[in-house]
Each structure stands twice: as C-alpha cells, then as structure tokens.
Design a protein around this motif. Sequence first.
Motif, short mmCIF file in Angstrom:
data_model
loop_
_atom_site.label_atom_id
_atom_site.label_comp_id
_atom_site.label_asym_id
_atom_site.label_seq_id
_atom_site.Cartn_x
_atom_site.Cartn_y
_atom_site.Cartn_z
N ASN A 30 13.01 13.97 -22.83
CA ASN A 30 14.42 14.28 -22.61
C ASN A 30 14.53 15.36 -21.56
OD1 ASN A 30 15.51 12.63 -24.84
ND2 ASN A 30 14.44 14.10 -26.14
N HIS A 31 15.15 15.03 -20.45
CA HIS A 31 15.35 16.03 -19.40
C HIS A 31 16.63 15.71 -18.64
CE1 HIS A 31 14.01 13.03 -16.47
NE2 HIS A 31 12.94 12.83 -17.22
N TYR A 32 17.03 16.60 -17.76
CA TYR A 32 18.28 16.43 -17.03
C TYR A 32 18.06 16.10 -15.56
CZ TYR A 32 20.74 18.10 -21.16
OH TYR A 32 21.25 18.23 -22.44
N HIS A 33 16.86 15.66 -15.19
CA HIS A 33 16.68 15.10 -13.85
C HIS A 33 17.53 13.84 -13.75
CE1 HIS A 33 13.71 17.99 -13.18
NE2 HIS A 33 12.60 17.29 -13.36
N LYS A 34 18.14 13.61 -12.62
CA LYS A 34 18.96 12.40 -12.49
C LYS A 34 18.84 11.82 -11.09
CE LYS A 34 23.43 12.76 -12.58
NZ LYS A 34 23.85 12.15 -11.29
N ASP A 35 19.20 10.57 -11.00
CA ASP A 35 19.31 9.85 -9.74
C ASP A 35 17.99 9.87 -8.95
OD1 ASP A 35 21.86 9.55 -10.65
OD2 ASP A 35 22.78 10.92 -9.23
N GLY A 36 18.07 9.79 -7.64
CA GLY A 36 16.87 9.74 -6.81
C GLY A 36 16.35 8.31 -6.66
N MET A 77 -2.77 1.70 -13.11
CA MET A 77 -3.21 2.75 -14.02
C MET A 77 -4.10 3.81 -13.37
SD MET A 77 -1.61 2.06 -16.72
CE MET A 77 -2.37 3.30 -17.79
N VAL A 78 -4.77 3.49 -12.28
CA VAL A 78 -5.68 4.47 -11.67
C VAL A 78 -5.14 4.99 -10.34
CG1 VAL A 78 -8.04 4.91 -10.88
CG2 VAL A 78 -7.64 3.38 -12.82
N GLU A 79 -4.71 4.07 -9.47
CA GLU A 79 -4.15 4.52 -8.20
C GLU A 79 -2.83 5.24 -8.42
OE1 GLU A 79 -4.17 5.25 -4.15
OE2 GLU A 79 -5.74 4.63 -5.55
N ASN A 80 -2.04 4.81 -9.39
CA ASN A 80 -0.76 5.47 -9.69
C ASN A 80 -0.90 6.67 -10.62
OD1 ASN A 80 0.98 3.96 -8.12
ND2 ASN A 80 1.58 2.57 -9.75
N ALA A 81 -2.09 6.93 -11.12
CA ALA A 81 -2.29 8.07 -12.00
C ALA A 81 -2.00 9.36 -11.25
CB ALA A 81 -3.71 8.07 -12.55
N ALA A 82 -1.19 10.20 -11.83
CA ALA A 82 -0.77 11.46 -11.20
C ALA A 82 -1.17 12.62 -12.10
CB ALA A 82 0.74 11.45 -10.95
N TYR A 83 -2.29 13.25 -11.77
CA TYR A 83 -2.79 14.37 -12.57
C TYR A 83 -2.31 15.69 -11.96
CZ TYR A 83 -6.06 10.93 -14.49
OH TYR A 83 -6.61 9.84 -15.10
N SER A 84 -1.93 16.61 -12.83
CA SER A 84 -1.52 17.93 -12.34
C SER A 84 -1.81 18.99 -13.40
CB SER A 84 -0.02 17.95 -12.02
OG SER A 84 0.38 19.27 -11.66
N ARG A 106 4.96 13.73 -5.90
CA ARG A 106 6.34 13.44 -5.51
C ARG A 106 6.38 12.79 -4.13
NH1 ARG A 106 7.49 18.20 -8.74
NH2 ARG A 106 6.79 19.58 -7.06
N TYR A 107 5.51 13.25 -3.25
CA TYR A 107 5.45 12.67 -1.90
C TYR A 107 4.80 11.30 -1.92
CZ TYR A 107 3.35 11.62 2.62
OH TYR A 107 2.94 10.99 3.76
N ARG A 108 3.68 11.16 -2.62
CA ARG A 108 2.88 9.94 -2.53
C ARG A 108 3.47 8.80 -3.36
NH1 ARG A 108 -1.83 7.38 -4.62
NH2 ARG A 108 -1.69 8.58 -6.53
N LEU A 109 3.97 9.11 -4.55
CA LEU A 109 4.43 8.07 -5.48
C LEU A 109 5.94 7.99 -5.60
CD1 LEU A 109 1.85 8.68 -8.37
CD2 LEU A 109 1.79 6.87 -6.64
N GLY A 110 6.64 9.10 -5.41
CA GLY A 110 8.09 9.07 -5.52
C GLY A 110 8.63 10.06 -6.52
N THR A 111 9.93 10.23 -6.48
CA THR A 111 10.60 11.25 -7.28
C THR A 111 10.30 11.13 -8.76
OG1 THR A 111 12.39 11.24 -5.65
CG2 THR A 111 12.85 12.26 -7.79
N HIS A 112 10.29 9.92 -9.28
CA HIS A 112 10.13 9.71 -10.72
C HIS A 112 8.73 9.20 -11.05
CE1 HIS A 112 14.35 10.55 -11.28
NE2 HIS A 112 14.66 9.64 -10.38
N ARG A 136 0.84 -1.19 0.00
CA ARG A 136 0.00 0.00 0.00
C ARG A 136 0.88 1.25 0.00
NH1 ARG A 136 -2.52 -3.20 -1.69
NH2 ARG A 136 -4.42 -4.21 -0.93
N ILE A 137 0.40 2.27 -0.69
CA ILE A 137 1.06 3.56 -0.69
C ILE A 137 0.12 4.56 -0.04
CG2 ILE A 137 2.40 3.02 -2.74
CD1 ILE A 137 0.41 4.63 -4.38
N PRO A 138 0.60 5.74 0.36
CA PRO A 138 -0.32 6.71 0.97
C PRO A 138 -1.46 7.04 0.02
CG PRO A 138 1.97 7.38 1.27
CD PRO A 138 2.00 6.22 0.33
N GLU A 139 -2.66 7.11 0.55
CA GLU A 139 -3.78 7.52 -0.29
C GLU A 139 -3.72 9.03 -0.51
OE1 GLU A 139 -7.52 8.37 2.69
OE2 GLU A 139 -7.26 6.31 2.00
N ARG A 140 -4.42 9.49 -1.51
CA ARG A 140 -4.47 10.92 -1.79
C ARG A 140 -5.06 11.66 -0.59
NH1 ARG A 140 -5.16 8.16 -6.55
NH2 ARG A 140 -4.35 9.12 -8.47
#
Length: 502
Positions: free
Chosen positions: A365-371, A309-316, A344-350, A49-53
């Motif tokens: 293509n972006h320059y985010h790295k690691d994490g 697909m639904v719980e991990n969906a991240a809308y912004s 970023r808090y609920r699902l993670g950096t990437h 389980r991950i934190p709920e919204r």
Amino acid sequence: MSEIKNRLTTTAGAPMPTNEHSQTAGPRGPLLLQDYQLLEKLAHQNRERIPERAVHANGWGLEGIFTVTHDITRYTRAKLFSEIGKTTDVLSRWSTVAGEQGAADAERDVRGFSLKFYTEEGNWDMVGNNTPVFFVRDAYKFPDFIRTQKRHPKTNLRSPEAMFDFWAAQPESVHQVTILMSDRGIPVNPSHMNGYGSHTFSFWNADGERFWVKLHFKTQQGHAHHTNAEAERLIGKTRENYQEDLYNMVNEGRFPKWTLFLQVMPEREAETVPYNPFDVTKVWPHADYPLIEVGELEMNRIPENYFQMVENAAYSPSNVVPGIGFSPDKMLQARIFSYADAHRYRLGTHYEALPANAPKAADVNHYHKDGSMRFFRNDTGNPDAYYEPNQYENAPVADPSVQEPPLTISGDADRYGNAQDVDDYTQPRALFNLFDDGQKQRLYENYAAAMGPVSKPVKERWYAVLAKVSAEYEAGVRAANDALDSDVNAVPVTDDTPVPAE
C-alpha cells in the motif's frame, strides 16, 4: 474439425486465423499496410531488448528457499528469522561485474551475489559480492572506478592501464586486488563461491537494541577455481559455462546450497574497536567476532522465463524490512540511492510491480500514482484516498511500531570516512601471508598476465603500493612481470575479485 483448446490471439485477445504469411496485394504484389499483425510483430521485436545493467550485466539466476536453522531473535525482530524451521522464498542472481551481456562467464572478475527474500513483511534484498571487501571505501570514487573497468573511450577495449593507474592512487584497493589476483579470481561456477554482504549492516531486535552485522553465505559445495590457462581453454569451448552448470545442477537434482553466518558487534563497540567497522575495504577479525550460524539457502528451481525473473530482477540495498537496517558505511549509503535509481531508468517507474520484484506475502500500500506502465490499480481501494493524511477509513497509514531505533554513534561523522591515518596494508598483508608458496606464485603470474599491457610508470606506482603490504609481495609481482615478454598479450583483468581464505 476438432475444437482448438488454446487459440493463438492478438495481444488484444482477438483470435488469429493464421500465423504463416504476410498480407499482400496479389501473389506478387507488395505488402498491405492493413496487415496490423505483421506491423505488430516487427514493432515488438524492435522493442524486445531493454538497457543492460551498467555493471553486473552478465548474470545467471535461480529460485529457491531459505530455512532458519538457528535462533537469532536476540539480534533482530525480522520475521523471516522469527523461528527455527521458518522458510522464505528467494530469487538469486550471480554475475560478473565488468563484462557486458554475452561476455564469457569464466573471466577473472569479482562476482555479484544477490538474493531477494520474499518475506511476509516485504522484500529484503541482500546485494553482495563473492568477496568480503571492495576496492574503494567512498562512493564518491565509485563512478571513476567503474569507468576503469569498462571500455576505453577511444580504443573501445578494456584498459589494464586504467585499472592499475586508478588502483595505485587508491591504496585501500590493494586488499580487494590481492583477492582478485589470487586463486579465487575465477570460480568454477557460482555454486563454488561464497557470498558476502560486504558492507556492515544493522540488525535491531524487539527491544530496540541495535547490533552491527556482517553477512556470510558459505558454499556447501566447497571452493573450486580455474587458473588463467584453464579459463582460456574453457572459454574456447563455451562462453556460457556458468549458465550450463547451474541449469544442469538443478535439472539433475544437485541443488546448490549455502549456509548463512553472521558476525555480530554490539552497537557501542563500534566506537572502541581500533579500526573503522564501517569501512568496506576491511574485514572484521573472526577471532573477535566469530561466525554465528543462522540458516541454509538452497537454490532448487530454474526460472520458467529467464527474462521475466532474472533480467527483470531489481535488487537494491534500500529494500529492507523491520529488524534490518543500514550503517554509516559511505559506499552502502550511496548504493541505497543508486541501485533503485538504476532500476527506475532501466526497467521503468513501476519496476517493483514486475513479477520478479513484487512482494509475495506483504500487503503493498503506497501513494505512488500514475507514470508509465501503470498496469495495476491506481489507488489503495478507495479512489478518494490518493494522498495522505486523509480522512477516509482503511486508507493506508504509517505504522510507528516498526520505527527503527535511532543511531547512538557519537562524535564527528567523518571519523567513519575521511580519516587520514587509515591502515590499508595490515589486512592485505595478513591475507598474503596466508598463501602457501604455490598460491603466491600463481598470484604473481596472474598479476603478470593482467599487467602485461600496463606502462612502466603505472607498474612502478603499483609496485610501490605492494611494497607497503610486503616486500616479498612486491618482489614477486615485479619478478613475474620482468619475466614476461612485453609483447605477450596479457589476459585483461575485469572488474572485481575472489574471496580470501577464512
């Protein structure tokens, strides 16, 4: 013995000889620490389980397609609208606002209405509600508002007292609360409700012209809603009627559909209209800005894995593409940050590399790295090009051709947020006057059910707000409350509201 075509393996890929029993030290002996698969299964279960919204935790989603039916290229250069007949894959999520995961679907609440368009230029997220307005116009009050919709810190129960106490101090909320308490407060299921961007957004075309827009997804199934009594009976039978309805509709080929319309305002007109066009507690009159048809949304596939697909969906709202932009709406400006930060808090950096959120057609293509959980290549094809600017061929660089035109709004920025002479009562008065006698009576009774536990001082404060909308409105709600015995257990109001008739 026949060859096994699909062998069970460990997560590291090694084949498993058995999946039946733990390893023990003899028939009656203790478990062995070397039983790494037992430890793996138990450890993974603890982490499934991950934190709920924080809000919109209880939701339902489908996959589908958007098809352009009308030409709007004079308003936007966004490629998903570039030609009639063009199609774009979409992931939807609908939700209640206040309830936690597992809450009853048929609560009186605003519904979230979010769509992720997987366009060839990246993902565009339309993160809206089933109402064209919201409770507050300034995001500074949003955390306070949400606290009133969640649980009391001592009782751990929903608090109608807190809800109406807050609303009474924020008179701009009366528009949304009127919708919430109306017939549209409990849609039969998501297919029978509209979806709105609610905020004012901007579209800009290939010539650099900007237009302010409102987004309306109109249900093709027609509006249908439950009364409080009907919802209570339904919840007694099932708490998951929305999920059941959506699954059955798609499984039986009755795909829910919506028609997308725009309201369009030329950029300079924002400075001359008699109201703030960026105030999310207000609507634009359709007589001044009529609906312009754009296309059709059809949700026609059940996700193979709901969690993926639904719980991990991240809308912004921050996910826009060239041709679509923002506005000075204070609530929208804050959501641009807060939604992505919540993911970023609920699902993670990437989180945007997860299957539900990864762009389908665009080069990323972006320059985010690691994490944490960096599960994809850590560079853009050249390990030396891990910063920018750099000297290396084919390293990603910015594209000036997609630069959004500058805003041309002049004058004090506070004109769009802090004015003291804002009229918060005319629009809810117009909405109330659209109701027939039966709709008004149900509105009054819904208020009485919601306000039963509320203290008399808070009730009086809310009556004072309603009186500024309409004397009839205030008198009707007061009479319904007076007729309800103070000991009756009222149905708690959850977080948001239905859609006004248009």
